[in-house]
Design an enzyme around this catalytic site. Structure first.
Site, PDB file in Angstrom:
ATOM      1  N   PHE A 188      46.941  52.694  -8.197  1.00  0.00           N
ATOM      2  CA  PHE A 188      45.755  52.988  -7.385  1.00  0.00           C
ATOM      3  C   PHE A 188      46.221  53.694  -6.101  1.00  0.00           C
ATOM      4  O   PHE A 188      47.159  53.246  -5.448  1.00  0.00           O
ATOM      5  CB  PHE A 188      45.036  51.683  -7.018  1.00  0.00           C
ATOM      6  CG  PHE A 188      43.563  51.829  -6.781  1.00  0.00           C
ATOM      7  CD1 PHE A 188      43.088  52.449  -5.638  1.00  0.00           C
ATOM      8  CD2 PHE A 188      42.649  51.341  -7.695  1.00  0.00           C
ATOM      9  CE1 PHE A 188      41.736  52.573  -5.411  1.00  0.00           C
ATOM     10  CE2 PHE A 188      41.289  51.452  -7.475  1.00  0.00           C
ATOM     11  CZ  PHE A 188      40.831  52.060  -6.319  1.00  0.00           C
ATOM     12  N   HIS A 202      35.284  44.560  -1.074  1.00  0.00           N
ATOM     13  CA  HIS A 202      36.340  44.514  -2.095  1.00  0.00           C
ATOM     14  C   HIS A 202      37.729  44.648  -1.464  1.00  0.00           C
ATOM     15  O   HIS A 202      38.679  43.985  -1.861  1.00  0.00           O
ATOM     16  CB  HIS A 202      36.112  45.637  -3.115  1.00  0.00           C
ATOM     17  CG  HIS A 202      36.882  45.442  -4.368  1.00  0.00           C
ATOM     18  ND1 HIS A 202      37.679  46.420  -4.907  1.00  0.00           N
ATOM     19  CD2 HIS A 202      37.008  44.378  -5.195  1.00  0.00           C
ATOM     20  CE1 HIS A 202      38.253  45.980  -6.008  1.00  0.00           C
ATOM     21  NE2 HIS A 202      37.851  44.744  -6.200  1.00  0.00           N
TER      22      HIS A 202
HETATM   23  N1  LIG Z   1      40.505  49.552  -4.123  1.00  0.00           N
HETATM   24  C1  LIG Z   1      41.843  49.374  -4.351  1.00  0.00           C
HETATM   25  C2  LIG Z   1      42.316  48.646  -5.432  1.00  0.00           C
HETATM   26  N2  LIG Z   1      41.459  48.057  -6.292  1.00  0.00           N
HETATM   27  C3  LIG Z   1      41.855  47.665  -7.643  1.00  0.00           C
HETATM   28  C4  LIG Z   1      42.469  46.262  -7.689  1.00  0.00           C
HETATM   29  O1  LIG Z   1      43.758  46.226  -7.085  1.00  0.00           O
HETATM   30  C5  LIG Z   1      42.622  45.798  -9.147  1.00  0.00           C
HETATM   31  O2  LIG Z   1      43.498  46.691  -9.811  1.00  0.00           O
HETATM   32  C6  LIG Z   1      41.299  45.769  -9.866  1.00  0.00           C
HETATM   33  O3  LIG Z   1      40.397  44.971  -9.117  1.00  0.00           O
HETATM   34  C7  LIG Z   1      41.443  45.194 -11.290  1.00  0.00           C
HETATM   35  O4  LIG Z   1      41.947  43.887 -11.247  1.00  0.00           O
HETATM   36  N3  LIG Z   1      43.655  48.479  -5.614  1.00  0.00           N
HETATM   37  C8  LIG Z   1      44.555  49.058  -4.753  1.00  0.00           C
HETATM   38  O5  LIG Z   1      45.780  48.919  -4.944  1.00  0.00           O
HETATM   39  N4  LIG Z   1      44.101  49.784  -3.688  1.00  0.00           N
HETATM   40  C9  LIG Z   1      42.783  49.961  -3.457  1.00  0.00           C
HETATM   41  O6  LIG Z   1      42.392  50.638  -2.459  1.00  0.00           O
HETATM   42  C1  LIG Z   2      39.885  48.551  -1.524  1.00  0.00           C
HETATM   43  C2  LIG Z   2      38.923  48.849  -2.593  1.00  0.00           C
HETATM   44  O1  LIG Z   2      38.777  48.118  -3.551  1.00  0.00           O
HETATM   45  C3  LIG Z   2      38.011  50.006  -2.347  1.00  0.00           C
HETATM   46  O2  LIG Z   2      38.696  51.191  -2.707  1.00  0.00           O
HETATM   47  C4  LIG Z   2      36.743  49.887  -3.171  1.00  0.00           C
HETATM   48  O3  LIG Z   2      35.850  50.797  -2.585  1.00  0.00           O
HETATM   49  P1  LIG Z   2      34.326  50.316  -2.366  1.00  0.00           P
HETATM   50  O4  LIG Z   2      34.391  49.101  -1.457  1.00  0.00           O
HETATM   51  O5  LIG Z   2      33.637  51.507  -1.701  1.00  0.00           O
HETATM   52  O6  LIG Z   2      33.767  49.998  -3.726  1.00  0.00           O
END
Ligand SMILES: Nc1c(NC[C@H](O)[C@H](O)[C@H](O)CO)[nH]c(=O)[nH]c1=O
Ligand SMILES: CC(=O)[C@@H](O)COP(=O)(O)O
Length: 158
Positions: free
Chosen positions: A22, A88
């Site tokens: 990600f 999130h």
């Molecule tokens: N939004 C970000 C994520 N989100 C994904 C989660 O880490 C995870 O892979 C998903 O929820 C499935 O379990 N991850 C990051 O590393 N950075 C982000 O900004």
């Molecule tokens: C850190 C995250 O999971 C983020 O990228 C998700 O974005 P959003 O809060 O706009 O759905």
């Protein structure tokens, strides 16, 4: 007696790098900083293993599984969690931070936290090889110092 880590005698280290896909635009730069720093301090390329995970949330589980193999001296975690519109961001950071710390303490394997947590993409770019340095390189140095201190403590037991 004062004990401090040093950056010598790391040529035999076996290092695992767990990196999230990600925000790969950012994490790939963190990886570059980590790999360059390991090479700079004599760690052999064949002793460095890279594990790609979907996101920072998955890092702790993979760190636990790696730590339980006893095949690595230390673990570097790399990620980039960038704030979005919802909560999130907070949940991912909380899970990753607490998870990584708990795994290190439970497995007794030094694990460094190289997961960027930023409000903006620009902040992440600055910390992955631009104006604010490279967190991947910084945490790699921290790991080598920590391993050095662990060695010193180990010698105390004998
Ligand atoms: N939004 C970000 C994520 N989100 C994904 C989660 O880490 C995870 O892979 C998903 O929820 C499935 O379990 N991850 C990051 O590393 N950075 C982000 O900004
Ligand atoms: C850190 C995250 O999971 C983020 O990228 C998700 O974005 P959003 O809060 O706009 O759905």
């Amino acid at each position: 007696m004062i004990y401090t880590g040093n950056l010598t005698n790391h040529s035999d280290r076996r290092i695992a790098i767990i990196i999230s896909r990600f925000n790969a635009l950012i994490t790939e730069q963190l990886l570059r900083g980590a790999q360059e720093t390991l090479q700079m301090h004599g760690v052999q390329k064949e002793n460095v293993s890279v594990f790609w995970v979907p996101g920072a949330f998955e890092i702790p589980l993979i760190a636990k599984k790696i730590g339980q193999t006893s095949q690595f001296d230390g673990i570097i975690t790399l990620g980039a969690v960038i704030k979005g519109e919802t909560s999130h961001y907070d949940l991912v950071i909380h899970a990753a931070t607490n998870g990584i710390s708990n795994v290190s303490l439970k497995t007794n394997v030094p694990i460094v936290f190289g997961v960027l947590t930023t409000d903006t993409l620009e902040q992440a770019q600055h910390r992955s090889g631009a104006k604010s340095g490279n967190i991947g390189a910084d945490v790699t140095t921290s790991l080598l110092e920590t391993l050095s201190i662990c060695d010193q403590i180990g010698h105390m037991k004998n």
